[in-house]
Every structure is written in structure tokens, then in C-alpha cells.
Write a protein that holds these residues in place. Structure first.
Motif, PDB file in Angstrom:
ATOM      1  N   ASN A 182       0.883  -1.039  -0.163  1.00 48.79           N
ATOM      2  CA  ASN A 182      -0.191  -0.107  -0.125  1.00 48.79           C
ATOM      3  C   ASN A 182       0.863   1.245   0.033  1.00 48.79           C
ATOM      4  N   ALA A 186      -0.240   4.038  -2.487  1.00 47.08           N
ATOM      5  CA  ALA A 186      -0.646   5.211  -1.834  1.00 47.08           C
ATOM      6  C   ALA A 186       0.117   6.392  -2.281  1.00 47.08           C
ATOM      7  N   THR A 187       1.475   6.128  -2.449  1.00 48.10           N
ATOM      8  CA  THR A 187       2.485   7.347  -3.023  1.00 48.10           C
ATOM      9  C   THR A 187       1.971   7.522  -4.343  1.00 48.10           C
ATOM     10  N   ARG A 189      -0.824   7.517  -5.647  1.00 54.67           N
ATOM     11  CA  ARG A 189      -2.149   8.008  -5.500  1.00 54.67           C
ATOM     12  C   ARG A 189      -2.174   9.569  -5.080  1.00 54.67           C
ATOM     13  N   VAL A 190      -1.208   9.906  -4.186  1.00 56.61           N
ATOM     14  CA  VAL A 190      -1.078  11.336  -3.861  1.00 56.61           C
ATOM     15  C   VAL A 190      -0.321  12.066  -4.632  1.00 56.61           C
ATOM     16  N   TRP A 296      -3.373  19.055  -2.462  1.00 52.17           N
ATOM     17  CA  TRP A 296      -3.781  18.498  -1.252  1.00 52.17           C
ATOM     18  C   TRP A 296      -4.771  19.022  -0.562  1.00 52.17           C
ATOM     19  N   VAL A 409       2.718   8.954   4.099  1.00 52.87           N
ATOM     20  CA  VAL A 409       1.939   9.015   3.007  1.00 52.87           C
ATOM     21  C   VAL A 409       0.622   8.253   2.945  1.00 52.87           C
ATOM     22  N   GLU A 410       0.544   7.036   3.637  1.00 53.03           N
ATOM     23  CA  GLU A 410      -0.644   6.295   3.777  1.00 53.03           C
ATOM     24  C   GLU A 410      -1.844   7.179   4.521  1.00 53.03           C
ATOM     25  N   ASP A 413      -2.985   9.750   1.886  1.00 52.05           N
ATOM     26  CA  ASP A 413      -3.836   9.282   1.067  1.00 52.05           C
ATOM     27  C   ASP A 413      -5.135   8.715   1.602  1.00 52.05           C
ATOM     28  N   GLN A 414      -5.254   8.346   2.781  1.00 45.72           N
ATOM     29  CA  GLN A 414      -6.469   7.845   3.389  1.00 45.72           C
ATOM     30  C   GLN A 414      -7.314   9.108   3.346  1.00 45.72           C
ATOM     31  N   GLN A 417      -8.496  10.012  -0.025  1.00 46.05           N
ATOM     32  CA  GLN A 417      -9.275   9.131  -0.736  1.00 46.05           C
ATOM     33  C   GLN A 417     -10.826   9.416  -0.151  1.00 46.05           C
TER      34      GLN A 417
END
Length: 423
Positions: A182, A186-187, A189-190, A296, A409-410, A413-414, A417
Motif C-alpha cells: 500500500n 498510496a504514493t 495516488r497522492v 492536497w 503517505v498512507e 492518502d486515506q 481518498q
């Protein structure tokens, strides 16, 4: 520090580099105050100054003993001493030379040789991922010490498919895609949320750090060259496509190594110039934060962090990030800007004990340092999660706590998302 190199080292590249580094040391001892192993063991020879003396003696022709090798083995290579040193001693490069000499002079007992071979060949093998999946399936029945080394299986989520004009290479790494997939997803996605496309070169593999720190330096250099070859078509494209803007790395242990390619391959006529270019392009993902944050913030809007996202975080900055790459403060400030409450623990400058394969090779010291680190992390406010920036630290810390330990990063990303528009 005055040196008189033995004839076998005088005039060699390693000898010249070691001599220059040794001559910068003024014996001040400031380094011992921030050395984790010295703080735990209290032995001068298990601190940077003592190890520098041992390496100096080796290079001047003194016998190399098993005790010398063990003192060098017990170094975490956290490079906290480099941050502390007022004279700018490049201790990490000196230690690499000392360990190589000790490895050549002192035969290791066969159990050590076998374990090091297994780590060196197993963790970088294509068979690591299927072997880990078997271990994860058997995890409930494994003994507790072994179970702690096997992370629970993780679902990475979707990789973004949008093409952007701004493109970067992303180093997938050797163990991270299997242990914590992940993080890479996640990286991607961000980065996508900020209009940046992450590309993974299929033939890029281990950064070389694992083999290098297990004293297979020739094997590590071969992996570095292979990565340069895999990345080069994206750095200097011949098909008319635009070159990538950076090589992004989300494991700080890999990042500090890739940034060192120029040094490690400086004497290779075929790769020196390319390695210098690669090192110049290498970026820890946190170095992109000034470009990423505005997008972001726009995505999150004025509502702040969505419900269900852990807001209170304790942050462990890896040694490779804060001492190896000298990147401090950026992650904490960015997370706070996004609405997270971030606390740095006491002794945040000290190593957690992971240090690549160190936690396997020196388990007692590693566990002692982890317990000390977790005590401070748990006391850093009332954290809902611990965040870090390196797969090794994350896995090592998670084995000692019930709190979730994640890459920073996770959690970003959370949050993103949860606010993404419906597909």
C-alpha cells in the motif's frame, strides 16, 4: 588525526578517501553523546570515536581481530554522529571501508555466513514475495518471535491510471512491494492528486543498500548499475517523450543510497556520469511537499480531515531521512498544515533499532532500542497512530506495539481518498 597508512592501502582509492576522512577527526567525542550503541553498551569501542580508532589501526597495518569486526558490526549506520560532528567527519563512508577490510581479514563463523547469505540472497530474490505470502498464511500458527517478523497481508488499493505531463520515476524497492504494497500505491495516488504521474521501471530492483551493508559491495554496485540502466530510457528518452522530472523514493533507507550512487560509482568510467545524474534526480517523497501541498489542501477544502482518519500522530523520523539525507521538519510541518496533530517524541534523533537487517543480525540491541523508542512514541501526546518514512522502521516498530504504524503517505492518502469525487 595523523595517519600513516600501510603500503597496501597507500595510494588506493579507499586509502585516499579514508585518510582524508580520518584527518578531519579531532577526537572531540561529541559523537559519543548521540550514538545509540554507546548509550546502551557504554563501551568506547561501540561508539563512533572508538570505531574510528579501530579503522585507523586496521589501515595502518594492525592485526584485524574478531573483536574489531564485532564492534564494527554493532554500528547501526544511523549517522547520527555525522549530524553531531563539528568537523564534518564522513563517518558512514569510513565505516564502509573499515567493514570491507574486516570482512576480508576475519573469517566469520559458518552460522553468521549462512544468515548473511540468506538475508542477502533471500530478501532480493523474486521468490521473496511468494515465500512471504506463505508465511502470512501460516502467521497465526507461527511462534511469537517469528510472527513478529511477518507483517499481516495488506491490500494496496487501486493504482491511478490518469496520464499526466508531469512524470516521475518511483522506486518500488525489493521488500516493500511484498511487505507493505500500500505504501507504493498510496504514493502513486497522492502524487496523482497533485497532477503528477508515478512510473515504475519494471527492471529496477533493490537499490543496493541491503547487499552493501552486508559487505557484498560488488553485488551492491551491480544492482546500482542495473537500476541506472532501467531508469536511463526515462531520464534520456529516445522516443520523443519528455524526460522524468525526478526519481521519487518513499523508503528513506533506499533514498539515502540512491543519492549516494554518484559517490559509489565515481571511479566507474562507464557509469560515473550517469550515476551523478541519477543522484541529482533522486528525491525523497517529502522533498516534493512544497509542490504537492497546495493540491492536497484544495482537495481537502475547508472541512479539514474527514472522519475516520487518525488525526493524532506520533512521528518517528528515520535516521536515513534526518541524518543521512539531512531532511528535517518537512513531514511534520506538512502534516500539521493538512490538519493532523503531530508530536515528535523525546529522543527523536535516536535510532529505533531497525537499521535494515540489523534487527535480525543484532536482535538484542535492536529490541532494546525499539523498546526505548516506543516508550517515547507512546508518551508523545495520545497518538492514534505512529507514522514514519521507511519500511524497515515501520515493520520493526509494528512488531512491538498494538498501535498502527504506517507511512505518513498512507495517512495523507486515506484523507484524500475519503474526499475523492465518485468514480
Amino acid at each position: 588525526m595523523q595517519t600513516r597508512l600501510a603500503p597496501e592501502f597507500a595510494g588506493t582509492p579507499d586509502g585516499a578517501l579514508a585518510d582524508a576522512i580520518l584527518r578531519r577527526c579531532v577526537h572531540c567525542g561529541f559523537c559519543t553523546a548521540t550514538c545509540p550503541t554507546y548509550q546502551v553498551l557504554g563501551d568506547e569501542l561501540d561508539g563512533p570515536r572508538g570505531r574510528i580508532y579501530l579503522i585507523k589501526q586496521m589501515l595502518e597495518g594492525a592485526p584485524v581481530t574478531r573483536a574489531t569486526q564485532q564492534h564494527l558490526d554493532r554500528c547501526l549506520t544511523c549517522r547520527n554522529c555525522e549530524t553531531t560532528c563539528p568537523s564534518g567527519v564522513a563517518y558512514g563512508h569510513l565505516l564502509d571501508i573499515g567493514r570491507k577490510v574486516a570482512e576480508q581479514r576475519v573469517p566469520r563463523p559458518w552460522p553468521e555466513r549462512a544468515l548473511r547469505w540468506l538475508l542477502r540472497e533471500g530478501l532480493t530474490s523474486p521468490l521473496f514475495a511468494p515465500a512471504l505470502r506463505v508465511g502470512q498464511w501460516l502467521r497465526p500458527w507461527l511462534p511469537a518471535p517469528l510472527r513478529a517478523k511477518v507483517p499481516a497481508r495488506q491490500q494496496p488499493g487501486a493504482w491511478p491510471r490518469t496520464a499526466h505531463t508531469r512524470r516521475v520515476l518511483l522506486l518500488a524497492g525489493c521488500v516493500q512491494p511484498a511487505m507493505a504494497p500500500n505504501i507504493n500505491a498510496a504514493t502513486a495516488r497522492v502524487l496523482d492528486a497533485a497532477g503528477m504521474q508515478a512510473i515504475v521501471a519494471p527492471k529496477a530492483g533493490c537499490c543496493g543498500a541491503l547487499r552493501f551493508h552486508l559487505n557484498d559491495q560488488l553485488g551492491a554496485l551491480a544492482e546500482m548499475r542495473a537500476n541506472i540502466d532501467a531508469w536511463w530510457p526515462h531520464i534520456e528518452p529516445t522516443d520523443g517523450s519528455p524526460p522524468v522530472q525526478a526519481i521519487v523514493i518513499n523508503a528513506s533507507g533506499c533514498g539515502v543510497t540512491v543519492k549516494d550512487y554518484a559517490h559509489q560509482l565515481r571511479h566507474d568510467p562507464a557509469y560515473a556520469a550517469k550515476a551523478e545524474r541519477v543522484s541529482a534526480l533522486a528525491r525523497d517523497v517529502s522533498e516534493l511537499l512544497p509542490e504537492l501541498l497546495p493540491a492536497w489542501q484544495q482537495r481537502l477544502g475547508t472541512q479539514g480531515l474527514p472522519a475516520g482518519v487518525p488525526r493524532q500522530l506520533a512521528y518517528h523520523p528515520p535516521c536515513t531521512l534526518q541524518h543521512g539525507m539531512r531532511l528535517r521538519g518537512g513531514v511534520e510541518q506538512a502534516l500539521r498544515t493538512l490538519g493532523f496533530e503531530v508530536q515528535l517524541p523525546a529522543e527523536s534523533h535516536l535510532c529505533c533499532g531497525s537499521a535494515g537487517t540489523y534487527s535480525v543480525l543484532q536482535p538484542q540491541l535492536a529490541d532494546t532500542l525499539r523498546a526505548r523508542k516506543l516508550q517515547h512514541l507512546h508518551a508523545a501526546g495520545t497518538p492514534q497512530a505512529i507514522v514514519s518514512a521507511n519500511i524497515g522502521c515501520i515493520t520493526h516498530l509494528q512488531a512491538g506495539t498494538a498501535l498502527p504504524v504506517r507511512h505518513w503517505v498512507e495517512v495523507v492518502d486515506q484523507a484524500l481518498q475519503a474526499t475523492a469525487p465518485p468514480a
